[in-house]
Design a protein around this motif. Sequence first.
Motif, PDB file in Angstrom:
ATOM      1  N   TYR A  44     -41.461  31.945 101.132  1.00 60.80           N
ATOM      2  CA  TYR A  44     -40.618  32.332  99.903  1.00 60.80           C
ATOM      3  C   TYR A  44     -39.896  33.496 100.148  1.00 60.80           C
ATOM      4  N   GLN A  45     -38.834  33.703 100.237  1.00 61.03           N
ATOM      5  CA  GLN A  45     -37.984  34.787 100.559  1.00 61.03           C
ATOM      6  C   GLN A  45     -38.337  35.400 101.696  1.00 61.03           C
TER       7      GLN A  45
ATOM      8  N   ASN B 224     -37.338  27.533  97.170  1.00 61.89           N
ATOM      9  CA  ASN B 224     -36.145  28.455  96.815  1.00 61.89           C
ATOM     10  C   ASN B 224     -36.707  28.833  95.053  1.00 61.89           C
TER      11      ASN B 224
END
Length: 149
Positions: free
Chosen positions: A23-24, A77
Motif C-alpha cells: 500500500y503506497q 489502492n
Amino acid sequence: MKVLGLVLPTLLLLTTPVMAVEYQGKNIDDTKLAAKAYYAATGGVYNVQVRFKQNRATIYFDGGYQTTIQLQHRVLNDPSNIQGFGRLGQIPVNRVFSIGLIYDNSFVGETQPSKPPLEGLWRISLNEEDFNNFIEKGQSNNRPEELGK
C-alpha cells in the motif's frame, strides 16, 4: 562446467524478488489487521482480522476459524475495498485451482443450477484506525502474540 550449471540457476532463484502486498509502496505482508469482510455467497459482513502474504489474504474469524483467499490485486489502492476470491474451506493454489475439505462436483456433471459467478467474492475493508496506525507507526493495534494464531 557442471558446477556452473547448478550454481547459476540457484543464484537466479535467490535474486528473484518477493512479491509482497503493498500500500503506497509499503510492504504490509505478515501484519494482522482488524477489518470487516463481506462474503458474496452468504451476503454476510463479518468482523475479522486479516493477514496478507504475497497475493493472498488469510481471514481470521472469531472462534478460531479462518480461510485464505487470492487477492485480485497485490498492490492495494483503497484499503476499504480489497477484493479477492476464495471459498470457505478452500485454499487457492493458483488462479484456477484450489484445494480443501469442501467437495465441489461442478466439473463432474452436476445437475443442479449453476452457482452465481461471484459466489467466491470477498470484499475486505480494513479498520481505518488500525490501518492508519500501522502505516504511520509500523505497528497494528493487534498484539504481537496474536500473530501466531
